[in-house]
Structures are given as structure tokens and as C-alpha cells.
Write a protein that holds these residues in place. Structure first.
Motif, PDB file in Angstrom:
ATOM      1  N   VAL A   1     -63.161   3.496  28.794  1.00 56.11           N
ATOM      2  CA  VAL A   1     -63.154   3.531  27.339  1.00 56.11           C
ATOM      3  C   VAL A   1     -61.848   4.207  26.957  1.00 56.11           C
ATOM      4  CG1 VAL A   1     -64.318   4.446  25.298  1.00 56.11           C
ATOM      5  CG2 VAL A   1     -65.670   3.713  27.277  1.00 56.11           C
ATOM      6  N   SER A   2     -61.146   3.630  25.977  1.00 59.18           N
ATOM      7  CA  SER A   2     -59.847   4.185  25.603  1.00 59.18           C
ATOM      8  C   SER A   2     -59.782   4.514  24.120  1.00 59.18           C
ATOM      9  CB  SER A   2     -58.735   3.181  25.932  1.00 59.18           C
ATOM     10  OG  SER A   2     -58.855   2.027  25.121  1.00 59.18           O
ATOM     11  N   HIS A   3     -58.884   5.424  23.808  1.00 59.61           N
ATOM     12  CA  HIS A   3     -58.566   5.784  22.423  1.00 59.61           C
ATOM     13  C   HIS A   3     -57.047   5.856  22.353  1.00 59.61           C
ATOM     14  CE1 HIS A   3     -59.003   7.577  18.491  1.00 59.61           C
ATOM     15  NE2 HIS A   3     -58.244   8.588  18.855  1.00 59.61           N
ATOM     16  N   HIS A   4     -56.446   4.941  21.593  1.00 59.41           N
ATOM     17  CA  HIS A   4     -54.983   4.842  21.498  1.00 59.41           C
ATOM     18  C   HIS A   4     -54.327   4.811  22.875  1.00 59.41           C
ATOM     19  CE1 HIS A   4     -54.900   4.886  17.184  1.00 59.41           C
ATOM     20  NE2 HIS A   4     -55.718   5.919  17.197  1.00 59.41           N
TER      21      HIS A   4
ATOM     22  N   SER B   1     -61.644  -4.580  21.528  1.00 60.63           N
ATOM     23  CA  SER B   1     -61.355  -3.527  20.564  1.00 60.63           C
ATOM     24  C   SER B   1     -62.626  -3.187  19.795  1.00 60.63           C
ATOM     25  CB  SER B   1     -60.280  -4.011  19.573  1.00 60.63           C
ATOM     26  OG  SER B   1     -60.078  -3.032  18.577  1.00 60.63           O
ATOM     27  N   LEU B   2     -62.810  -1.917  19.534  1.00 61.49           N
ATOM     28  CA  LEU B   2     -63.945  -1.476  18.731  1.00 61.49           C
ATOM     29  C   LEU B   2     -63.544  -1.262  17.283  1.00 61.49           C
ATOM     30  CD1 LEU B   2     -65.478   1.065  21.282  1.00 61.49           C
ATOM     31  CD2 LEU B   2     -66.144  -1.318  20.870  1.00 61.49           C
ATOM     32  N   THR B   3     -62.241  -1.415  16.999  1.00 64.03           N
ATOM     33  CA  THR B   3     -61.702  -1.227  15.651  1.00 64.03           C
ATOM     34  C   THR B   3     -60.839  -2.436  15.316  1.00 64.03           C
ATOM     35  OG1 THR B   3     -61.618   1.139  16.121  1.00 64.03           O
ATOM     36  CG2 THR B   3     -60.446   0.376  14.151  1.00 64.03           C
TER      37      THR B   3
ATOM     38  N   HIS C   1     -55.653  -0.831  19.217  1.00 57.00           N
ATOM     39  CA  HIS C   1     -55.513   0.211  20.231  1.00 57.00           C
ATOM     40  C   HIS C   1     -56.333   1.461  19.906  1.00 57.00           C
ATOM     41  CE1 HIS C   1     -52.665  -1.910  22.655  1.00 57.00           C
ATOM     42  NE2 HIS C   1     -51.713  -1.910  21.747  1.00 57.00           N
ATOM     43  N   ALA C   2     -56.916   1.533  18.718  1.00 59.70           N
ATOM     44  CA  ALA C   2     -57.633   2.753  18.308  1.00 59.70           C
ATOM     45  C   ALA C   2     -58.760   3.096  19.273  1.00 59.70           C
ATOM     46  CB  ALA C   2     -58.167   2.606  16.888  1.00 59.70           C
ATOM     47  N   ALA C   3     -59.596   2.134  19.596  1.00 59.54           N
ATOM     48  CA  ALA C   3     -60.718   2.371  20.516  1.00 59.54           C
ATOM     49  C   ALA C   3     -61.019   1.065  21.224  1.00 59.54           C
ATOM     50  CB  ALA C   3     -61.939   2.865  19.757  1.00 59.54           C
TER      51      ALA C   3
ATOM     52  N   GLN D   1     -60.533   7.764  27.934  1.00 57.55           N
ATOM     53  CA  GLN D   1     -61.499   8.770  27.500  1.00 57.55           C
ATOM     54  C   GLN D   1     -62.628   8.934  28.518  1.00 57.55           C
ATOM     55  OE1 GLN D   1     -60.857  10.546  24.554  1.00 57.55           O
ATOM     56  NE2 GLN D   1     -58.947   9.428  24.872  1.00 57.55           N
TER      57      GLN D   1
END
Length: 186
Positions: free
Chosen positions: A22-25, A100-102, A107-109, A29
Motif C-alpha cells: 500500500v502506498s501514499h505518494h 489508485s484509491l484517489t 499517486h496519493a494512495a 506504507q
């Protein structure tokens, strides 16, 4: 009728048969053990790290990040096959898929999966970062004109890179080059 067991998503995530994170920018994470093993790290070493540590070069990290944005914005997901880098600096082919979750900030999530293709497709030649990028797009079946448009080069420059790849892989045709890139022997 018996009750359904409680679904433990953490156990599913940790035991998935492919690398997941799971990534954030573009910062990791959370990741599972399969991802950490694939890249030669301990999972705790990857938490808080930029995806940059998984790429052969900063330039490839930046170009891939830029290439993903319009596709993720349009589709909400992205996948490709590219050369990545293990902790010991070994390069390997990897199938990468993400969602993408956003929607308005790809790239946000995100949720990403990684599958090691090295058993089927070894990296057999020393390639420049640009050659790796073009090789990955050739494997996707893209023409020189499409590749040029996608990476911001002239079609002639892409053809020059393709010719270098053909020499490095001893391929006499573009089809033979793609077969060699994907590890299919003639």
C-alpha cells in the motif's frame, strides 16, 4: 448452516502469493513478506521507503511515475512489465499492477502487486535506463511511433534504441527481439 468465519484481511495480505504493498505518494506504507523477499529486504526495511529503492535509477522512477498518472487518471488502474532492482542491485523483470484509491490524484494512495518474472524472463544484456524503458514498451506490443509519443522522443530516436536492443539480443527482426525480451527461444 454454520456461520462464515471472520475474514482476517491482514492474514490474507501477508500470505498473498504475490508481492503486495500500500502506498501514499509513492512511499510504501505497508508491504507483505512476498514483496520484501522478492526485492531482498525485510518488510520493516521497506516501510516508509520511496518506491525509488525498487528502481534501477532515479530517472526510471521519475519517468514511470509520470507515465502512470494519465493512465491511472483515465482508468483508475495501471499495469506493465518492467525491469526492477533488488537490494543486492540485481536487475529483474517484474509485472507490476496497481490501483489508485484517489481518482483525482493517482499517486496519493494506491494498492500495488508485484510478480517476479525472472524465472521466465532473465535479464540477459546490459541495458541503459532508456533501453529498459523502450524494451518494456516493446514487450507490450507498442510501435515505435506509440513509444515515441509516450516517452517524449522522436520515432527515429526510438528506432535507434530498438536497433541497439536488436544488436544486444542478437535479433534480426523486431519480432525476434520481442521473443528474446520475453524469454521465448526460437
Amino acid at each position: 448452516m454454520s456461520a462464515l468465519p471472520t475474514i482476517d484481511y491482514e492474514t490474507i495480505f501477508q500470505n498473498a502469493p504475490v508481492g503486495m504493498c500500500v502506498s501514499h505518494h509513492r512511499v510504501i506504507q505497508a508491504c507483505n513478506e512476498a514483496l520484501a523477499r522478492m526485492f531482498g529486504y525485510q518488510a520493516r526495511e521497506l516501510i516508509g521507503e520511496s518506491f525509488l529503492v525498487l528502481y534501477p535509477t532515479l530517472d526510471e522512477f521519475e519517468r514511470t511515475g509520470a507515465r502512470i498518472v494519465p493512465i491511472m487518471s483515465a482508468k483508475g488502474h495501471y499495469s506493465d512489465e518492467r525491469i526492477m532492482k533488488r537490494a543486492n542491485q540485481e536487475l529483474f523483470w517484474c509485472h507490476v499492477s496497481g490501483r489508485s484509491l484517489t481518482h483525482d490524484d493517482p499517486h496519493a494512495a494506491g494498492i500495488w502487486t508485484f510478480e517476479d518474472l525472472s524465472a521466465k524472463r532473465p535479464v540477459t544484456a546490459e541495458l541503459t535506463p532508456r533501453e529498459r524503458e523502450i524494451a518494456a514498451l516493446l514487450v507490450e506490443g507498442k510501435t515505435s511511433k506509440l513509444i515515441a509519443r509516450q516517452v517524449g522522443l522522436s520515432p527515429r530516436t526510438v528506432e535507434m534504441h530498438r536497433a541497439k536492443l536488436m544488436r544486444k539480443f542478437s535479433a534480426s527482426t523486431s519480432s525476434e527481439l520481442v521473443h528474446r525480451l520475453v524469454g521465448v527461444t526460437s
